[in-house]
Motif scaffolding. Structure first.
Motif, PDB file in Angstrom:
ATOM      1  N   MET A   1     -17.228   3.308   2.683  1.00 13.70           N
ATOM      2  CA  MET A   1     -18.201   2.365   2.105  1.00 13.70           C
ATOM      3  C   MET A   1     -18.872   2.963   0.880  1.00 13.70           C
ATOM      4  O   MET A   1     -20.099   2.871   0.707  1.00 13.70           O
ATOM      5  CB  MET A   1     -19.263   1.984   3.148  1.00 13.70           C
ATOM      6  N   ALA A   2     -18.099   3.577   0.011  1.00 12.82           N
ATOM      7  CA  ALA A   2     -18.668   4.235  -1.163  1.00 12.82           C
ATOM      8  C   ALA A   2     -19.320   3.232  -2.107  1.00 12.82           C
ATOM      9  O   ALA A   2     -20.359   3.519  -2.726  1.00 12.82           O
ATOM     10  CB  ALA A   2     -17.579   5.024  -1.887  1.00 12.82           C
ATOM     11  N   LEU A   3     -18.736   2.061  -2.246  1.00 12.75           N
ATOM     12  CA  LEU A   3     -19.276   1.081  -3.184  1.00 12.75           C
ATOM     13  C   LEU A   3     -20.652   0.563  -2.752  1.00 12.75           C
ATOM     14  O   LEU A   3     -21.485   0.209  -3.596  1.00 12.75           O
ATOM     15  CB  LEU A   3     -18.313  -0.098  -3.326  1.00 12.75           C
ATOM     16  N   VAL A   4     -20.888   0.499  -1.447  1.00  9.61           N
ATOM     17  CA  VAL A   4     -22.172  -0.017  -0.957  1.00  9.61           C
ATOM     18  C   VAL A   4     -23.316   0.888  -1.400  1.00  9.61           C
ATOM     19  O   VAL A   4     -24.332   0.426  -1.942  1.00  9.61           O
ATOM     20  CB  VAL A   4     -22.140  -0.148   0.574  1.00  9.61           C
ATOM     21  N   LEU A   5     -23.178   2.201  -1.183  1.00 14.13           N
ATOM     22  CA  LEU A   5     -24.230   3.138  -1.577  1.00 14.13           C
ATOM     23  C   LEU A   5     -24.371   3.180  -3.093  1.00 14.13           C
ATOM     24  O   LEU A   5     -25.499   3.235  -3.624  1.00 14.13           O
ATOM     25  CB  LEU A   5     -23.911   4.532  -1.028  1.00 14.13           C
ATOM     26  N   ARG A   6     -23.258   3.151  -3.800  1.00 15.85           N
ATOM     27  CA  ARG A   6     -23.325   3.145  -5.267  1.00 15.85           C
ATOM     28  C   ARG A   6     -24.086   1.915  -5.766  1.00 15.85           C
ATOM     29  O   ARG A   6     -24.903   1.998  -6.699  1.00 15.85           O
ATOM     30  CB  ARG A   6     -21.906   3.160  -5.845  1.00 15.85           C
TER      31      ARG A   6
ATOM     32  N   ILE B   1       4.583   4.390   6.687  1.00 18.35           N
ATOM     33  CA  ILE B   1       3.147   4.294   6.919  1.00 18.35           C
ATOM     34  C   ILE B   1       2.708   2.907   6.449  1.00 18.35           C
ATOM     35  O   ILE B   1       3.071   2.472   5.362  1.00 18.35           O
ATOM     36  CB  ILE B   1       2.389   5.383   6.137  1.00 18.35           C
ATOM     37  N   THR B   2       1.925   2.239   7.284  1.00 22.30           N
ATOM     38  CA  THR B   2       1.406   0.918   6.923  1.00 22.30           C
ATOM     39  C   THR B   2      -0.050   1.074   6.513  1.00 22.30           C
ATOM     40  O   THR B   2      -0.861   1.594   7.281  1.00 22.30           O
ATOM     41  CB  THR B   2       1.528  -0.064   8.083  1.00 22.30           C
ATOM     42  N   LEU B   3      -0.365   0.608   5.306  1.00 21.45           N
ATOM     43  CA  LEU B   3      -1.685   0.803   4.706  1.00 21.45           C
ATOM     44  C   LEU B   3      -2.345  -0.554   4.484  1.00 21.45           C
ATOM     45  O   LEU B   3      -1.723  -1.475   3.956  1.00 21.45           O
ATOM     46  CB  LEU B   3      -1.534   1.540   3.372  1.00 21.45           C
ATOM     47  N   TYR B   4      -3.623  -0.643   4.886  1.00 24.13           N
ATOM     48  CA  TYR B   4      -4.406  -1.855   4.604  1.00 24.13           C
ATOM     49  C   TYR B   4      -5.341  -1.556   3.436  1.00 24.13           C
ATOM     50  O   TYR B   4      -6.220  -0.696   3.520  1.00 24.13           O
ATOM     51  CB  TYR B   4      -5.212  -2.272   5.824  1.00 24.13           C
ATOM     52  N   GLU B   5      -5.140  -2.246   2.327  1.00 24.63           N
ATOM     53  CA  GLU B   5      -5.902  -1.996   1.111  1.00 24.63           C
ATOM     54  C   GLU B   5      -7.310  -2.566   1.247  1.00 24.63           C
ATOM     55  O   GLU B   5      -7.492  -3.740   1.566  1.00 24.63           O
ATOM     56  CB  GLU B   5      -5.183  -2.633  -0.080  1.00 24.63           C
ATOM     57  N   ASP B   6      -8.317  -1.709   0.964  1.00 21.82           N
ATOM     58  CA  ASP B   6      -9.714  -2.112   1.085  1.00 21.82           C
ATOM     59  C   ASP B   6     -10.335  -2.254  -0.304  1.00 21.82           C
ATOM     60  O   ASP B   6      -9.748  -1.851  -1.316  1.00 21.82           O
ATOM     61  CB  ASP B   6     -10.479  -1.069   1.911  1.00 21.82           C
ATOM     62  N   ILE B   7     -11.556  -2.797  -0.342  1.00 22.72           N
ATOM     63  CA  ILE B   7     -12.279  -2.928  -1.604  1.00 22.72           C
ATOM     64  C   ILE B   7     -12.889  -1.578  -1.954  1.00 22.72           C
ATOM     65  O   ILE B   7     -13.736  -1.056  -1.215  1.00 22.72           O
ATOM     66  CB  ILE B   7     -13.376  -3.995  -1.499  1.00 22.72           C
ATOM     67  N   THR B   8     -12.449  -0.998  -3.050  1.00 19.83           N
ATOM     68  CA  THR B   8     -12.913   0.302  -3.495  1.00 19.83           C
ATOM     69  C   THR B   8     -13.221   0.234  -4.987  1.00 19.83           C
ATOM     70  O   THR B   8     -13.088  -0.814  -5.623  1.00 19.83           O
ATOM     71  CB  THR B   8     -11.838   1.373  -3.229  1.00 19.83           C
ATOM     72  N   LEU B   9     -13.651   1.386  -5.534  1.00 17.14           N
ATOM     73  CA  LEU B   9     -13.929   1.442  -6.967  1.00 17.14           C
ATOM     74  C   LEU B   9     -12.663   1.147  -7.777  1.00 17.14           C
ATOM     75  O   LEU B   9     -12.717   0.523  -8.832  1.00 17.14           O
ATOM     76  CB  LEU B   9     -14.489   2.820  -7.341  1.00 17.14           C
ATOM     77  N   LEU B  10     -11.496   1.606  -7.268  1.00 18.87           N
ATOM     78  CA  LEU B  10     -10.232   1.315  -7.937  1.00 18.87           C
ATOM     79  C   LEU B  10      -9.970  -0.186  -7.963  1.00 18.87           C
ATOM     80  O   LEU B  10      -9.492  -0.733  -8.961  1.00 18.87           O
ATOM     81  CB  LEU B  10      -9.091   2.042  -7.221  1.00 18.87           C
TER      82      LEU B  10
ATOM     83  N   GLN C   1       2.111   6.203  -7.106  1.00 21.14           N
ATOM     84  CA  GLN C   1       3.532   5.888  -7.183  1.00 21.14           C
ATOM     85  C   GLN C   1       3.812   5.158  -8.488  1.00 21.14           C
ATOM     86  O   GLN C   1       3.309   4.056  -8.712  1.00 21.14           O
ATOM     87  CB  GLN C   1       3.972   5.022  -5.983  1.00 21.14           C
ATOM     88  N   ASN C   2       4.638   5.780  -9.345  1.00 21.19           N
ATOM     89  CA  ASN C   2       5.067   5.167 -10.615  1.00 21.19           C
ATOM     90  C   ASN C   2       3.890   4.653 -11.444  1.00 21.19           C
ATOM     91  O   ASN C   2       3.916   3.544 -11.988  1.00 21.19           O
ATOM     92  CB  ASN C   2       6.040   4.018 -10.346  1.00 21.19           C
ATOM     93  N   GLY C   3       2.846   5.455 -11.523  1.00 24.57           N
ATOM     94  CA  GLY C   3       1.689   5.084 -12.325  1.00 24.57           C
ATOM     95  C   GLY C   3       0.720   4.157 -11.635  1.00 24.57           C
ATOM     96  O   GLY C   3      -0.346   3.857 -12.190  1.00 24.57           O
ATOM     97  N   ASN C   4       1.045   3.673 -10.454  1.00 25.71           N
ATOM     98  CA  ASN C   4       0.158   2.797  -9.703  1.00 25.71           C
ATOM     99  C   ASN C   4      -0.567   3.581  -8.622  1.00 25.71           C
ATOM    100  O   ASN C   4      -0.050   4.574  -8.094  1.00 25.71           O
ATOM    101  CB  ASN C   4       0.936   1.652  -9.062  1.00 25.71           C
ATOM    102  N   GLN C   5      -1.782   3.124  -8.292  1.00 25.25           N
ATOM    103  CA  GLN C   5      -2.574   3.762  -7.251  1.00 25.25           C
ATOM    104  C   GLN C   5      -2.979   2.717  -6.220  1.00 25.25           C
ATOM    105  O   GLN C   5      -3.304   1.585  -6.559  1.00 25.25           O
ATOM    106  CB  GLN C   5      -3.831   4.408  -7.840  1.00 25.25           C
ATOM    107  N   TYR C   6      -2.966   3.144  -4.960  1.00 23.73           N
ATOM    108  CA  TYR C   6      -3.356   2.259  -3.869  1.00 23.73           C
ATOM    109  C   TYR C   6      -4.272   3.035  -2.935  1.00 23.73           C
ATOM    110  O   TYR C   6      -3.950   4.163  -2.531  1.00 23.73           O
ATOM    111  CB  TYR C   6      -2.138   1.747  -3.101  1.00 23.73           C
ATOM    112  N   ILE C   7      -5.414   2.430  -2.600  1.00 21.69           N
ATOM    113  CA  ILE C   7      -6.363   3.049  -1.683  1.00 21.69           C
ATOM    114  C   ILE C   7      -6.550   2.118  -0.494  1.00 21.69           C
ATOM    115  O   ILE C   7      -6.762   0.906  -0.657  1.00 21.69           O
ATOM    116  CB  ILE C   7      -7.722   3.309  -2.368  1.00 21.69           C
ATOM    117  N   GLY C   8      -6.446   2.678   0.686  1.00 20.06           N
ATOM    118  CA  GLY C   8      -6.630   1.860   1.879  1.00 20.06           C
ATOM    119  C   GLY C   8      -6.632   2.703   3.126  1.00 20.06           C
ATOM    120  O   GLY C   8      -6.584   3.943   3.077  1.00 20.06           O
ATOM    121  N   ASP C   9      -6.671   2.025   4.266  1.00 21.61           N
ATOM    122  CA  ASP C   9      -6.735   2.685   5.568  1.00 21.61           C
ATOM    123  C   ASP C   9      -5.385   2.583   6.266  1.00 21.61           C
ATOM    124  O   ASP C   9      -4.750   1.524   6.263  1.00 21.61           O
ATOM    125  CB  ASP C   9      -7.813   2.035   6.442  1.00 21.61           C
TER     126      ASP C   9
END
Length: 510
Positions: A465-470, A342-351, A325-333
Motif C-alpha cells: 500500500m505504498a501509494l496510500v501513504l504517499r 508463476i501467476t501474478l495479479y497486477e495491483d495499483i502501484t506507482l508504476l 521483460q523486453n523493456g516492460n515492467q509488471y508489479i503484482g502479487d
C-alpha cells in the motif's frame, strides 16, 4: 453302414407294382433334388470336380508332349481353361476331403494381459471362442443331418436297383455308396477334430480367465495403493494445516510439495505395476530425453525453475514482485506457483500511475524467467515494508530549512509504525544476509537543482500500500506549506514580454 443297407434290403419285401415303382422314383428324385442344393453335397461335388479337372490337366499335358504343332496349340488352350477352373476351385486343393470340409480353424491365442483395459478385450476373446465352438458344433450337426439324408437316398436307390437293376441305377447306387463312405469318414474325422478343438478352446478360455483374475487382482492392489497414498497425502495436509495455522504462505508451499510428491508416487506405482520391463523403459527414455531436452528446453527449464523457487525460498505465494521483460515492467502479487509458471495479479502501484495506466491483469510468468530475467521481490523473507521516496522542489527564495523541518515532522509521524515493523524484519533478515546499513529510519536530503532546491524524503512504507501513504503525506505537506508565505513550491513557468508599440497596433486593429 453296409450292414445297415443290407438289412434294409431284406426289408424291401415282395416285388412292387408299376405304380409303386413310379412313386419310388418320384420320392428318390425329390430327395435327390433337395440334396443337390445342400452345401455339403456341393462342396463334395466341387472336390470331385477339382480332382477330375486336375487329372484331365495331367492327361492333356502328357498328350501335348506327343502332339503336333496344331494339336498342341488346341491342347494348350484346353489346359489353360482347365487351370482357370482349378484357380476358381483352389480351396478344394487338398487331397483329403475331410480336411477340406470339417477341418477346424486354429484356436486364436490372446497375448498376455498387461493392463486393466485389456480385461475387456479378454472377455470379448472368451466370448468369441465360445461362439466358434458353438459354430463348429452346428457345422457337425448340419453335416450329420446331410449324411442321414444321403443314407435315405441310398436306401431308396438300393430298392430301385433291386426292382430295376439297370446299369444307370447301379452306377447311381455305387456313387451313393462312395459318397456315404466319404461322408462317414469325414464325420469321424470331424468328431475327432472337434474333441481336440474343444480341448484347445477350453485351455485358452481357462488361461484367459486366469489372466483376467490376475489382472483384476493387480488392478485392485494398484487402486488400493493409490487410495492409501491419497489418504496419506490428506493426512499430511491436515497435519500441516494444524501446525502452520499462522502462515498461509508456508501452508500453500507445503500443500504444493505434498501434491507434487503425491502425483509422482502415483505415477511410479502405475509404472512399476504395468510395465513389465523397466530397463526397457529407462533405455527408451534415455534416447528420448536428448530430443525432448532440445525440443522442450523451455518447459524443462521451467520445471527446474519451479524446484529452485519452491526449495530455494526466493519467492512464495503472496509475495509482491516486479518483473522486467523486453523493456516492460509488471508489479503484482503472486497468487499461484505451478509446475511451469508463476501467476501474478497486477495491483495499483506507482508504476501503474506513471506508465501503465491500467491494472488488475493476470500475468503468467514462466518459471525459467528466474534464470534469465530480473525479478525483484518486495516482500522477501517476511519483509512487509519497502523504501519509498517523495521529492519536493522549492524556489530559491523559499525558507528551505523551515520546509525541511515540516517535511521531516510529517513523514516521521506518518511512517512511525512502518519504521518499527521494518526494524523487526531487518533484524531477522540480517541473520541470513550481510547487510552493512540496516538503518530504516526516514532519511532526508536537500539538493541544488537548476530551477530550485529539491527536498528528497525517504521513508518505510507498506509493500502492498505504498501509494496510500504517499498520497496522505502529499496532502499533509501541501496543506502545511500553504500556511507559510515564505515557502513556495517551484514549478516550470514562462514569461511573455510584449513591446509598447506592438501593444498599441494590436489595440487599433481590434
Amino acid at each position: 453302414m453296409k450292414k445297415i443297407i443290407l438289412f434294409l434290403f431284406f426289408l424291401v419285401g415282395p416285388i412292387l407294382s408299376q405304380d409303386e415303382i413310379e412313386h419310388l422314383k418320384q420320392r428318390l428324385e425329390q430327395l435327390h433334388n433337395n440334396l443337390s442344393y445342400n452345401v455339403w453335397v456341393e462342396k463334395y461335388n466341387n472336390f470331385n470336380v477339382y480332382k477330375k479337372t486336375q487329372e484331365e490337366v495331367i492327361s492333356l499335358e502328357k498328350e501335348s508332349l506327343k502332339a503336333n504343332e496344331r494339336n498342341k496349340t488346341i491342347l494348350e488352350r484346353q489346359i489353360l481353361i482347365l487351370k482357370e477352373r482349378l484357380e476358381l476351385l483352389n480351396e478344394y486343393k487338398s487331397t483329403n476331403f475331410s480336411k477340406v470340409i470339417l477341418a477346424p480353424e486354429e484356436v486364436e491365442k490372446m497375448d498376455k494381459l498387461t493392463n486393466p483395459l485389456s480385461i475387456i478385450a479378454a472377455y470379448s476373446h472368451i466370448k468369441k471362442l465360445k461362439r466358434d465352438r458353438e459354430d463348429f458344433i452346428n457345422i457337425l450337426n448340419s453335416f450329420k443331418q446331410t449324411l442321414e439324408e444321403l443314407v435315405k437316398e441310398n436306401i431308396l436307390t438300393a430298392e430301385l436297383v433291386k426292382l430295376n437293376p439297370s446299369q444307370e441305377n447301379q452306377e447311381r447306387l455305387a456313387t451313393s455308396n462312395q459318397m456315404i463312405r466319404d461322408f462317414s469318414q469325414t464325420l469321424r474325422f470331424g468328431e475327432i477334430s472337434y474333441s481336440v478343438y474343444e480341448k484347445k478352446i477350453q485351455e485358452e478360455i481357462d488361461k484367459t480367465t486366469v489372466s483376467i483374475k490376475m489382472q483384476g487382482l493387480r488392478a485392485f492392489n494398484v487402486v488400493l495403493a493409490i487410495v492409501i497414498v491419497i489418504a496419506i497425502a490428506f493426512l499430511l495436509k491436515f497435519i500441516v494445516r494444524k501446525y502452520i495455522e499462522d502462515n498461509d504462505d508456508r501452508f500453500y508451499t507445503a500443500n504444493k510439495i505434498i501434491n507434487f510428491i503425491n502425483i509422482n508416487v502415483i505415477v511410479l506405482i502405475l509404472l512399476f505395476s504395468y510395465i513389465e520391463n523397466i530397463s526397457y523403459l529407462i533405455t527408451v527414455l534415455g534416447f528420448a530425453s536428448a530430443g525432448l531436452a532440445i525440443a522442450m528446453k523451455d518447459m524443462f527449464m521451467s520445471m527446474l525453475g519451479w524446484c529452485v523457487i519452491v526449495f530455494g525460498g526466493s519467492f512464495r505465494v503472496g509475495d509482491r514482485i516486479r518483473v522486467f521483460q523486453n523493456g516492460n515492467q509488471y508489479i503484482g502479487d503472486i497468487i499461484d506457483i505451478s509446475f511451469l509458471r508463476i501467476t501474478l495479479y497486477e495491483d495499483i502501484t506507482l508504476l501503474t500511475y506513471t506508465d501503465n495506466r491500467r491494472s488488475g491483469r493476470i500475468i503468467f510468468i514462466p518459471n525459467n524467467f528466474i534464470f534469465t530475467n530480473l525479478i525483484s521481490n518486495y516482500t522477501h523473507h517476511g519483509m512487509k515494508t519497502v523504501w519509498d521516496g517523495l521529492d519536493i522542489t522549492l524556489t530559491f527564495d523559499s525558507n528551505h530549512q523551515k520546509a525541511l523541518e515540516i517535511v521531516q515532522d510529517i513523514i516521521i509521524k506518518a511512517s512511525k509504525g512502518y519504521t518499527k515493523i521494518a526494524k523487526e524484519s531487518m533484524a531477522k533478515l540480517r541473520n541470513e544476509y550481510s547487510i552493512r546499513n540496516p538503518k530504516v529510519e526516514p532519511r532526508f536530503f536537500t539538493f541544488f537543482e537548476s530551477y530550485g532546491m529539491r527536498i528528497s524524503a525517504w521513508y518505510m512504507t507498506n509493500s502492498y500500500m505504498a501509494l496510500v501513504l504517499r498520497s496522505n503525506i502529499s496532502k499533509e505537506i501541501i496543506n502545511e506549506f500553504n500556511k507559510h508565505d515564505d515557502i513556495k513550491i517551484s514549478y516550470p513557468t514562462q514569461n511573455l514580454y510584449v513591446s509598447k508599440n506592438e501593444f498599441i497596433n494590436n489595440k487599433e486593429n481590434i
